[in-house]
Motif scaffolding. Structure first.
Motif, PDB file in Angstrom:
ATOM      1  N   GLU A 185       0.830  -1.205   0.000  1.00 45.96           N
ATOM      2  CA  GLU A 185       0.000   0.000   0.000  1.00 45.96           C
ATOM      3  C   GLU A 185       0.866   1.258   0.000  1.00 45.96           C
ATOM      4  O   GLU A 185       0.551   2.233  -0.694  1.00 45.96           O
ATOM      5  CB  GLU A 185      -0.929   0.012   1.211  1.00 45.96           C
ATOM      6  N   LEU A 186       1.943   1.249   0.766  1.00 46.84           N
ATOM      7  CA  LEU A 186       2.855   2.387   0.786  1.00 46.84           C
ATOM      8  C   LEU A 186       3.451   2.618  -0.601  1.00 46.84           C
ATOM      9  O   LEU A 186       3.461   3.744  -1.108  1.00 46.84           O
ATOM     10  CB  LEU A 186       3.973   2.171   1.810  1.00 46.84           C
ATOM     11  N   ALA A 225       1.492   6.928  -7.020  1.00 46.19           N
ATOM     12  CA  ALA A 225       0.447   7.860  -7.449  1.00 46.19           C
ATOM     13  C   ALA A 225       0.729   9.287  -6.973  1.00 46.19           C
ATOM     14  O   ALA A 225       0.378  10.250  -7.655  1.00 46.19           O
ATOM     15  CB  ALA A 225      -0.908   7.393  -6.929  1.00 46.19           C
ATOM     16  N   ILE A 226       1.351   9.427  -5.815  1.00 48.49           N
ATOM     17  CA  ILE A 226       1.570  10.747  -5.221  1.00 48.49           C
ATOM     18  C   ILE A 226       2.592  11.570  -6.002  1.00 48.49           C
ATOM     19  O   ILE A 226       2.371  12.757  -6.262  1.00 48.49           O
ATOM     20  CB  ILE A 226       2.008  10.614  -3.749  1.00 48.49           C
ATOM     21  N   ARG A 263      -2.362   8.106   7.028  1.00 44.97           N
ATOM     22  CA  ARG A 263      -2.009   6.709   7.294  1.00 44.97           C
ATOM     23  C   ARG A 263      -0.559   6.548   7.755  1.00 44.97           C
ATOM     24  O   ARG A 263      -0.070   5.432   7.923  1.00 44.97           O
ATOM     25  CB  ARG A 263      -2.180   5.891   6.006  1.00 44.97           C
ATOM     26  N   GLU A 275       2.286   1.670  -3.531  1.00 48.96           N
ATOM     27  CA  GLU A 275       1.243   2.094  -4.462  1.00 48.96           C
ATOM     28  C   GLU A 275       0.868   3.554  -4.255  1.00 48.96           C
ATOM     29  O   GLU A 275       0.667   4.285  -5.223  1.00 48.96           O
ATOM     30  CB  GLU A 275       0.018   1.185  -4.329  1.00 48.96           C
ATOM     31  N   SER A 276       0.789   3.980  -3.007  1.00 50.15           N
ATOM     32  CA  SER A 276       0.442   5.378  -2.766  1.00 50.15           C
ATOM     33  C   SER A 276       1.550   6.291  -3.290  1.00 50.15           C
ATOM     34  O   SER A 276       1.268   7.324  -3.899  1.00 50.15           O
ATOM     35  CB  SER A 276       0.161   5.635  -1.290  1.00 50.15           C
ATOM     36  N   LEU A 329      -3.751  13.372  -2.765  1.00 45.68           N
ATOM     37  CA  LEU A 329      -3.302  12.024  -2.403  1.00 45.68           C
ATOM     38  C   LEU A 329      -2.286  12.035  -1.272  1.00 45.68           C
ATOM     39  O   LEU A 329      -2.263  11.126  -0.443  1.00 45.68           O
ATOM     40  CB  LEU A 329      -2.710  11.313  -3.629  1.00 45.68           C
ATOM     41  N   HIS A 330      -1.428  13.061  -1.242  1.00 48.56           N
ATOM     42  CA  HIS A 330      -0.430  13.098  -0.186  1.00 48.56           C
ATOM     43  C   HIS A 330      -1.097  13.276   1.178  1.00 48.56           C
ATOM     44  O   HIS A 330      -0.681  12.677   2.168  1.00 48.56           O
ATOM     45  CB  HIS A 330       0.611  14.198  -0.422  1.00 48.56           C
ATOM     46  N   LYS A 363      -4.012  12.158   2.037  1.00 57.15           N
ATOM     47  CA  LYS A 363      -4.573  10.843   2.381  1.00 57.15           C
ATOM     48  C   LYS A 363      -3.478   9.927   2.926  1.00 57.15           C
ATOM     49  O   LYS A 363      -3.696   9.188   3.882  1.00 57.15           O
ATOM     50  CB  LYS A 363      -5.251  10.208   1.169  1.00 57.15           C
ATOM     51  N   ALA A 364      -2.314   9.979   2.318  1.00 56.10           N
ATOM     52  CA  ALA A 364      -1.195   9.156   2.802  1.00 56.10           C
ATOM     53  C   ALA A 364      -0.743   9.613   4.183  1.00 56.10           C
ATOM     54  O   ALA A 364      -0.435   8.785   5.044  1.00 56.10           O
ATOM     55  CB  ALA A 364      -0.038   9.199   1.806  1.00 56.10           C
TER      56      ALA A 364
END
Length: 171
Positions: free
Chosen positions: A25-26, A32-33, A113, A28-29, A106-107, A109-110
């Motif tokens: 997940e890290l 995209a970021i 998490r 993948e994020s 997106l950043h 959202k990351a």
């Protein structure tokens, strides 16, 4: 004129090579970021390995960004199997642009998490400093500034979003 350099550093809970879902997940994020951030107004550049090489941070040729370096307090691995860090080095036109890019989209959202992925180290996770136009900061510059921030708090030499410093005449 001056530009704003930003160095970020975080220690991951598990190595980058870990096949667990959280590590995927890290990755993948991040994939995209970076394209989203690079289109943000005020973004100038970020450290990338020369010729798009893949490998561990420690083995790559970073060109003008210099030899890869980490803070003295990073105690995890340095091989493909054991490296457990996430780090960036970038250039911005100003603090507001960097803030807007980091705390939106997106950043953002990351960031919500981050405690799923990163250890709480008691060390700062980012540092800013001003550089003259045309200067490309190095990884070692980022490490020095982050360590200075940890030891001395925010100063014109090394500062954070929470305690920013205005640019001063650079020579």
């Amino acid at each position: 004129m001056s530009q704003l350099a930003l160095y970020t550093f975080g220690v991951l809970k598990s190595p980058l090579a870990d096949p667990a879902p959280l590590t995927r997940e890290l990755h993948e994020s991040g994939e995209a970021i970076y394209p989203e951030i690079s289109k943000h107004p005020g973004y100038l550049a970020h450290a990338e390995a020369a010729d798009g090489e893949r490998g561990t941070h420690f083995d790559l040729d970073w060109g003008a960004w210099g030899e890869f370096a980490v803070p003295a307090w990073y105690g995890k691995g340095r091989t493909a199997e054991t490296t457990a860090l996430a780090t960036t080095l970038s250039l911005w036109t100003d603090l507001r642009s960097a803030f807007d890019a980091i705390y939106t989209g997106l950043h953002r959202k990351a960031l919500n998490r981050r405690y799923d992925w990163f250890e709480r180290t008691g060390h700062p996770s980012h540092v800013f400093w001003w550089v003259s136009d045309g200067v490309i900061p190095t990884w070692q510059d980022g490490v020095s500034r982050l360590e200075h921030l940890h030891d001395h708090g925010s100063t014109p030499h090394a500062f954070t979003f929470q305690k920013p410093c205005a640019p001063w005449p650079l020579t």
